[in-house]
Design a protein around this motif. Structure first.
Motif, PDB file in Angstrom:
ATOM      1  N   VAL A  33       0.850  -1.200   0.000  1.00  0.00           N
ATOM      2  CA  VAL A  33       0.000   0.000   0.000  1.00  0.00           C
ATOM      3  C   VAL A  33       0.881   1.245   0.000  1.00  0.00           C
ATOM      4  O   VAL A  33       0.602   2.227  -0.707  1.00  0.00           O
ATOM      5  CB  VAL A  33      -0.940  -0.016   1.218  1.00  0.00           C
ATOM      6  CG1 VAL A  33      -1.704   1.296   1.317  1.00  0.00           C
ATOM      7  CG2 VAL A  33      -1.898  -1.196   1.133  1.00  0.00           C
ATOM      8  N   GLU A  34       1.970   1.199   0.755  1.00  0.00           N
ATOM      9  CA  GLU A  34       2.864   2.350   0.837  1.00  0.00           C
ATOM     10  C   GLU A  34       3.534   2.623  -0.510  1.00  0.00           C
ATOM     11  O   GLU A  34       3.687   3.787  -0.924  1.00  0.00           O
ATOM     12  CB  GLU A  34       3.932   2.111   1.913  1.00  0.00           C
ATOM     13  CG  GLU A  34       3.407   2.041   3.338  1.00  0.00           C
ATOM     14  CD  GLU A  34       2.671   0.736   3.644  1.00  0.00           C
ATOM     15  OE1 GLU A  34       1.898   0.715   4.624  1.00  0.00           O
ATOM     16  OE2 GLU A  34       2.884  -0.260   2.903  1.00  0.00           O
ATOM     17  N   GLN A  37       1.017   4.308  -2.805  1.00  0.00           N
ATOM     18  CA  GLN A  37       0.832   5.710  -2.437  1.00  0.00           C
ATOM     19  C   GLN A  37       1.996   6.563  -2.932  1.00  0.00           C
ATOM     20  O   GLN A  37       1.798   7.663  -3.456  1.00  0.00           O
ATOM     21  CB  GLN A  37       0.666   5.835  -0.928  1.00  0.00           C
ATOM     22  CG  GLN A  37      -0.635   5.273  -0.389  1.00  0.00           C
ATOM     23  CD  GLN A  37      -0.702   5.274   1.118  1.00  0.00           C
ATOM     24  OE1 GLN A  37       0.311   5.389   1.815  1.00  0.00           O
ATOM     25  NE2 GLN A  37      -1.918   5.149   1.649  1.00  0.00           N
ATOM     26  N   LYS A  40       1.801   7.046  -6.684  1.00  0.00           N
ATOM     27  CA  LYS A  40       0.794   8.051  -7.040  1.00  0.00           C
ATOM     28  C   LYS A  40       1.327   9.461  -6.801  1.00  0.00           C
ATOM     29  O   LYS A  40       1.038  10.394  -7.571  1.00  0.00           O
ATOM     30  CB  LYS A  40      -0.491   7.806  -6.243  1.00  0.00           C
ATOM     31  CG  LYS A  40      -1.287   6.599  -6.708  1.00  0.00           C
ATOM     32  CD  LYS A  40      -2.596   6.490  -5.958  1.00  0.00           C
ATOM     33  CE  LYS A  40      -3.450   5.349  -6.498  1.00  0.00           C
ATOM     34  NZ  LYS A  40      -4.753   5.226  -5.789  1.00  0.00           N
ATOM     35  N   GLN A  41       2.104   9.632  -5.743  1.00  0.00           N
ATOM     36  CA  GLN A  41       2.703  10.936  -5.485  1.00  0.00           C
ATOM     37  C   GLN A  41       3.691  11.294  -6.591  1.00  0.00           C
ATOM     38  O   GLN A  41       3.717  12.428  -7.075  1.00  0.00           O
ATOM     39  CB  GLN A  41       3.404  10.928  -4.132  1.00  0.00           C
ATOM     40  CG  GLN A  41       2.463  10.820  -2.948  1.00  0.00           C
ATOM     41  CD  GLN A  41       3.221  10.678  -1.626  1.00  0.00           C
ATOM     42  OE1 GLN A  41       4.433  10.828  -1.565  1.00  0.00           O
ATOM     43  NE2 GLN A  41       2.484  10.377  -0.566  1.00  0.00           N
TER      44      GLN A  41
END
Length: 451
Positions: A33-34, A37, A40-41
Motif C-alpha cells: 500500500v505504501e 501511495q 501516485k505521489q
C-alpha cells in the motif's frame, strides 16, 4: 509532458498489498500500500510538469513500459480500438469450432442445439473440410480447432482422420496448432484418450450439472436409451483414466436449481481423487438461449437462471470451495495477452456445422442460422453478409462499453448476445461485477505470490 495512471489500470487490494493490473497490456505487479501511495505521489508530481523526476526515473520507466502510466495527452480508447481492429483483421490466426454432428447420447434440458438432424460430416466431406481450412492458413501462422457437438466422440473416426491430416498440413506450412474438444466424457475412456492424444488433441473440457443425483437427472438419456441413468460415475472413472494422456478442464454449470448441490459435487470429485487429473475447474451460469423463443434469448427465467450480477456475487465462494478441495482454479483467458473476447469477430474465426455450413457463432448450431457458405463452396465467403455482419459490430458503439476499464479484455463480450439484446445493452462477463474479489486469486497464481 505530464503522465497519469492509465484508465485501464485496475487497483486490486489483496491482504496487505495491492495488485496493479492493466487490462490493455495484460501486465500486473504486486505492490505494498505504501509503494502504491508513493507511486501516485510521483505520478502526480510528474503529471503537473514539476520537472525532471530525477531519482524516480527508473520507477516511472517501469510503470510506463508496462502500461500502468501513460502520457497525459494520449487517447487510450483510440489505442484500445486500434488493437481490436488489428486483431480482428489478422488473418494469420485461424480459429475454428467444428461440430461434425449434433447427435448426442444425452438430452440436457438447457441445450440450445437442435438434435433432430441425422446429418453429419463423413469421409466424403473430409477433402472439402481440409481444402477450406488450408485456404485460410498462412505460412508460419496458427490454427486452433475446438471439436464440438452434440457429442463429438460420436464422430470419432472423422475427427481422428481430420486431425491427422491437419497436423501434416500444419507441419508442412510451419503452422502452429492446438486441437481441443468439448465432450460429456461418457465415451472418453483411456483407449479413446490415447487415440485423441495421438492425433494431436491435447485438451478436453467436461461439464458437470451438479452432484451425482442432479447430474444424472439433467443428463437424461437420449432417445436410444444411452447413456444409462448412472452416467456420473462412468464419467468420473473416464476422467481418471484419460487424465494420464490429456489436459482436462472441468466446467460446472450453475443455476438456481443446482447451486445448493455444488458443494456435494465438489466433495464427490474430491472423493474420486480427481485433483491431479484436472488442469483447472471453473463455474459458469446456465443461460437462457432457445432459438425458438427469440424474445427470451439471454434473459434469465425466474427461479432457473442467475443474472450475471447474481452469479458474480456467488462466484468467489464457489472458487474458494473448489480450492479447499484441492482443485486448481482455471485462470481465465482474459489474462492472456492478445485475448479479444470472442472468435466470432475475428476474420478467420468460424464455426463449421454438421452440414458443412460455415457460420460465425456456435450459438447458431442447430438453429439453422442463415449461413450461405459451405465448405463445399466457399469461393464467395468474403461476400456473405451473414458472416460479414459480425465484423461490423463495434465494441465502442455502446457508451457503457466505451467507458469501461474492461473494454480491452472483452470488447463487448458476446457478439451474438449483443445482436439479440439490442435494447437491453451488452451482456457483461461476471468479472465486471466481482473483479475485486476474484482477480486476486488469478494474480497470486500468475505472479507466484503467497496467498
Amino acid at each position: 509532458m505530464g503522465i497519469r495512471l492509465s484508465r485501464y489500470t485496475l487497483e486490486i487490494p489483496d491482504g496487505n498489498g495491492v495488485y496493479l493490473f492493466n487490462t490493455y497490456r495484460g501486465t500486473s505487479v504486486l505492490l505494498s500500500v505504501e509503494q502504491l501511495q508513493l507511486i501516485k505521489q510521483i505520478v502526480g508530481r510528474t503529471g503537473s510538469d514539476a520537472g525532471d523526476p530525477g531519482p524516480w526515473s527508473a520507477v516511472i520507466g517501469f510503470l510506463a513500459e508496462n502500461g500502468f502510466v501513460v502520457p497525459a495527452e494520449i487517447d487510450e480508447l483510440a489505442l484500445a480500438i486500434a488493437k481490436y481492429d488489428r486483431t480482428i483483421a489478422d488473418t494469420a490466426a485461424v480459429s475454428l469450432v467444428i461440430a461434425p454432428s449434433l447427435r448426442c447420447n444425452m438430452n440436457c434440458y438447457y441445450c440450445y442445439e437442435g438434435k433432430d438432424s441425422d446429418s453429419a460430416l463423413g469421409a466424403h466431406d473430409l477433402e472439402s473440410l481440409l481444402a477450406f481450412i488450408t485456404s485460410r492458413l498462412t505460412e508460419g501462422g496458427s490454427l486452433g480447432i475446438t471439436w464440438f457437438g452434440g457429442e463429438p466422440l460420436l464422430s470419432k473416426s472423422f475427427i481422428v482422420a481430420a486431425a491427422n491430416r491437419l497436423r501434416e498440413i500444419c507441419h508442412r506450412m510451419g503452422v502452429t496448432f492446438a486441437f481441443r474438444m468439448v465432450s460429456n466424457f461418457y465415451l472418453l475412456d483411456e483407449k479413446t484418450a490415447e487415440e485423441l492424444a495421438a492425433c494431436g488433441i491435447t485438451s478436453v473440457q467436461v461439464t458437470f450439472d451438479g452432484s451425482r443425483d442432479e447430474h444424472d437427472r439433467v443428463r437424461r438419456a437420449s432417445q436410444d436409451g444411452q447413456p444409462p441413468a448412472d452416467s456420473f460415475d462412468r464419467i468420473l472413472a473416464n476422467i481418471a483414466a484419460a487424465g494420464k494422456h490429456l489436459r482436462i478442464l472441468a466446467r460446472v454449470n450453475v443455476s438456481q436449481l443446482n447451486i445448493d448441490r455444488v458443494p456435494t459435487l465438489l466433495a464427490q470429485l474430491d472423493a474420486a481423487g480427481l485433483q491431479d487429473c484436472l488442469s483447472g475447474l471453473y463455474f459458469y451460469p446456465v443461460f437462457n438461449y432457445k432459438a425458438s423463443d427469440s424474445a427470451a434469448n439471454y434473459l434469465p427465467r425466474a427461479n432457473l437462471h442467475f443474472s450475471m450480477e447474481d452469479f458474480a456475487r456467488r462466484e468467489r465462494a464457489l472458487i474458494d470451495l473448489a480450492r479447499a478441495h484441492g482443485f486448481p482454479p482455471f485462470t481465465p483467458l482474459i489474462f492472456e495477452v492478445g485475448y479479444l473476447g470472442c472468435y466470432a469477430s475475428v476474420a478467420n474465426g468460424f464455426v463449421i456445422d454438421h452440414r458443412g455450413t460455415i457460420l460465425k457463432c456456435d450459438h447458431e448450431l442447430g438453429a439453422g442460422g442463415s449461413g450461405r457458405t459451405s465448405i463445399r463452396d466457399f469461393s464467395r465467403i468474403d461476400d456473405d453478409p451473414d458472416l460479414s455482419k459480425w465484423g461490423a459490430q463495434r465494441p465502442e458503439s455502446n457508451p457503457s462499453c466505451r467507458d469501461c476499464p474492461f473494454l480491452p479484455l472483452c470488447y463487448a463480450h458476446c457478439p451474438h448476445s449483443n445482436l439479440v439484446l439490442t435494447e437491453q445493452g451488452p451482456r457483461c462477463p461476471s468479472y465486471k461485477y466481482n473483479w475485486r474479489d476474484v482477480f486476486p486469486i488469478y494474480l497470486r497464481e500468475r505472479l507466484g505470490a503467497e496467498g
